[in-house]
Design an enzyme around this catalytic site. Sequence first.
Site, short mmCIF file in Angstrom:
data_model
loop_
_atom_site.label_atom_id
_atom_site.label_comp_id
_atom_site.label_asym_id
_atom_site.label_seq_id
_atom_site.Cartn_x
_atom_site.Cartn_y
_atom_site.Cartn_z
CB CYS A 35 -2.49 10.65 2.02
SG CYS A 35 -2.19 8.89 2.01
CG ASN A 53 -1.77 1.20 1.36
OD1 ASN A 53 -1.30 2.25 1.78
ND2 ASN A 53 -3.03 1.07 0.98
#
Lengths: 304, 304, 275, 275
Positions: free
Chosen positions: B130, B99
């Site tokens: 994010c 990831n």
Amino acid sequence: MADLTTNIGKLVMKNPVMTASGTFGYGEEFADFIDLSRLGGIIVKGTTLKRREGNPYPRMAETPSGMINAVGLQNKGVDYFVEHIYPRIKDTDTNILVNVSGSTIDDYVATAERINALDKIPAIELNISCPNVKEGGMAFGTSCTSAAGVVAAVRKAYDKTLIVKLSPNVTNIAEIAKAVEDAGADSVSLINTLMGMAIDAEKRKPLISTITGGLSGACVKPIALRMVWQVAKAVKIPVVGLGGIMNATDAIEFFLAGASAIEIGTANFIDPTVTIKVIDGINDYLDRHGFKSIRDIVGALETA
Amino acid sequence: MADLTTNIGKLVMKNPVMTASGTFGYGEEFADFIDLSRLGGIIVKGTTLKRREGNPYPRMAETPSGMINAVGLQNKGVDYFVEHIYPRIKDTDTNILVNVSGSTIDDYVATAERINALDKIPAIELNISCPNVKEGGMAFGTSCTSAAGVVAAVRKAYDKTLIVKLSPNVTNIAEIAKAVEDAGADSVSLINTLMGMAIDAEKRKPLISTITGGLSGACVKPIALRMVWQVAKAVKIPVVGLGGIMNATDAIEFFLAGASAIEIGTANFIDPTVTIKVIDGINDYLDRHGFKSIRDIVGALETA
Amino acid sequence: MVASPWTHIHSATLQKDMRKYLLDLTVNSNERLSGNYILMKLSSEERLPDMLPGQFAEIRVDGSPTTFLRRPISIHFVDRATNELWFLIQLVGDGTRKLAELKKGDTLNVMLPLGNSFSMPALAQEELLLVGGGVGIAPLLMLGAVLRNLGYQPTFLLGARSKKDLLQLDAFETYGQTFVTTEDASFGEKGFVTNHSILQQKKFDKIYTCGPTPMMKAVAAYAAKNGIDCEVSLENKMACGLGACLCCVTETQEGHKCVCSDGPVFNIKDLKWQI
Amino acid sequence: MVASPWTHIHSATLQKDMRKYLLDLTVNSNERLSGNYILMKLSSEERLPDMLPGQFAEIRVDGSPTTFLRRPISIHFVDRATNELWFLIQLVGDGTRKLAELKKGDTLNVMLPLGNSFSMPALAQEELLLVGGGVGIAPLLMLGAVLRNLGYQPTFLLGARSKKDLLQLDAFETYGQTFVTTEDASFGEKGFVTNHSILQQKKFDKIYTCGPTPMMKAVAAYAAKNGIDCEVSLENKMACGLGACLCCVTETQEGHKCVCSDGPVFNIKDLKWQI
């Protein structure tokens, strides 16, 4: 005994606990279990301009710590409400609010106008999570412009307290709240249900007739709490918090996050007396922690 | 014994069950409990270009049928992974996926390039939830343009299977999925965690250091299922479903909604052997219902 | 013998005025019956509230992570002599399994009485048939007792998959002649209730039925074909049980109606069944 | 008397190679102790796995809607003679209340052994002080037993609010001299463990402590001030218990470390406590 009185716009409540639209009928259904006059307010069923039959059965599915519903605004229309239901409930010794829903701005306005004429209805909650038929069925509440559009139009037609119920199915709920505030809302309430889905794996069919529906119950509380916190920081008007409140502790969390009042919804299905327990529990909390008024804990979360 | 083999882009899996990033460590942590070679794949921890210490404690709060976490991508950085962790795990007889996370497009690209050089890593999962530090901390995954931007850049630098993990904190996840597909993703995985909040009413403080965090667990399944269903209808690339899968029945629901593969996350914390039970349960379901292959039930929900 | 709450009742709409209660009842006994069923008997310090045949309770299942909402359970019988409320429950999921674990002395929180009720016959002399299938026989025991108490001679026709799924036969026989069908011929006549010879032998003025929907539709079709007045007790997925959430609706001639508050008992004339 | 798994151990890092198990253990007894605590003894058909003092188990609480994750519980004692695992548990929430309801014969699902362990003394002759507070005394019983079995004469210093919160005193006394403080002077010396006179009377080479953080910090400060090697057992909120989720971290000289897998036992030298 702390001071629980709460004001939302011009609306004065003996305490900050209301019942959420669609979970408490017209109050009468719960009169055997609690003294309705102890409630801060009752928000009655979503009411539309014309009678609606709602969605086909099945309309409900249980989920982990929650439920999905797809009632589809079944109601007899605002005229029936004004002529038959209002006279029956208008003298209940609490605030009766009407949740106003629609498919077009004109519908919303016409319905709000009818309710505006009713002496004993001091406020409405505008449900902007309904699909806007003139814009491909996208919910009014999912864009700032369409949310502001319907609120501004209703504001012109309605001069009592206007609470706008926000949809949580958005990227930035604080933006929508600000748009709605600028359009003249006296308050925002959140969250409405989250769009969810449930499947019968054995039958390979959806568990509700409309495939997707609105998720509510304890499972959504963390999301509701987060959104109330974001919105309370973004707007100046009072925030009404709801979403998975099952007990007094949950309610306190919403006040700390910035809610001036709360609504109890799905929990009424599990305990028809939960509203009274929450009111008493809030009072106990304030006494135990030495707060004189509920207002002392609104937004009192210490994040430093 | 039904055929469970599943392909996601160029990625070939012996079965459609993977472990979700951040919930299964590097696999080693669970080796005492299950035979890792039975898994379709292991998606290891979110890896960033530079080492990250993550967020302060407390990072976790339990919620009704779920939990909120705010680990903050604690990891030792991609170089440490390449030099110290990869050699240790590369020969596990299953697919090891990484990831990839970052704060800027350059970070994502540089990290993906390093991983691209590793023979035994056939695919990456790009975490676009994010915050984009160059755009006021708004998550890449919450707008079509910024989502497409980071995916297109990584696509140029990475030539193996690129799975993009979508954020559920958006108004229209199908739009984002399409933007990501057009930008060159081989697959999308969803849902990442929902932004939630938990409060300690007695202390009047948040229960996690970052105030808000990511909600996961059984409570989010109805929302994840709905989003997988919406996205699977909107894109042509295969969809990897996750969000609250606790058992084989939950997994079947995701396949029926349109997922070609699934990830198991939070459930690993409750039962470290759950992945194997889900794999066996999927096989039993297919046999019991007379399906030859897992592919026969992908998107097989009867909504007519 | 139950002291019928019906003695002075001539209006089937009385339940509209019946007060609802939220009570913590005490488990007196919780017997596992043949097959996958339990018979739970509960009582209270105070006299149990008035309840009508066909009404139900919403019960709270504690300690079951998968049971968020209450569970609607038909009132099987009310024994006024012992002040006991009976529930006949089929064990299906995690929630009902938790109910099966309740022991004498444990507490069960119940909301009751909910819903309307079966209506009483119009005339003093009527031949009444009570048709039940599976666990759907539950409300028919109280109905039979009340009818018998009012001077009628009800006939019971009970259907089940197999002998082991036939419950409470002795109890039914105390209130009327009881006929049985089983699909596997392990007891009574073979087949479905609508195949039973009693339907040829005897002419009925009114039929009350509760059970699986296919069975009730077959019974309704038989009643309609023979011009017999027929009431069915429906069981839809419910949330509130009070007519507030509008989740449990069924289609009627007057549009959607709540099974929990307008029902669970409906006259087949008012439903939109294709029969 | 426990057959110590330590007999041949000279490396405190052995637990890294210790196999973890997911087991359904059977409740042999579940005793309610004074105050709000239970002592649960569990066993298994097979020999219980090797466990080290300071390690813990992640247990599954069933039938508790509020308990989604497992609960970390210290290993209180392992009785090899009876093949019994002991848990000493304080009843705090709905989850632990459910544990208190478990009866002889019930099953409890446990993941164990988890975490590192207290390290053994470097030298054959050391004065060892084991300081516990509240339910934090739990892991010190097994530690004391192992140390005694290795030939040491451990000293226990146990603190509690009041006499009724003092647990397992007899058990501790079988493995070493046991001193007590209570905040309300209802037993032993009045005050906190760090006020106890034994700290003036005797010089210790190593201190092991487990209990409320303020107590452990006071003990750590005393140890640091007197140049005594000191290990503390931390208890942070955990999800996986395996070092996978990184939720239960604590700050160390080398950055964030998982209490569940790098701990729960840390030497105070490695922590960033302001003491």
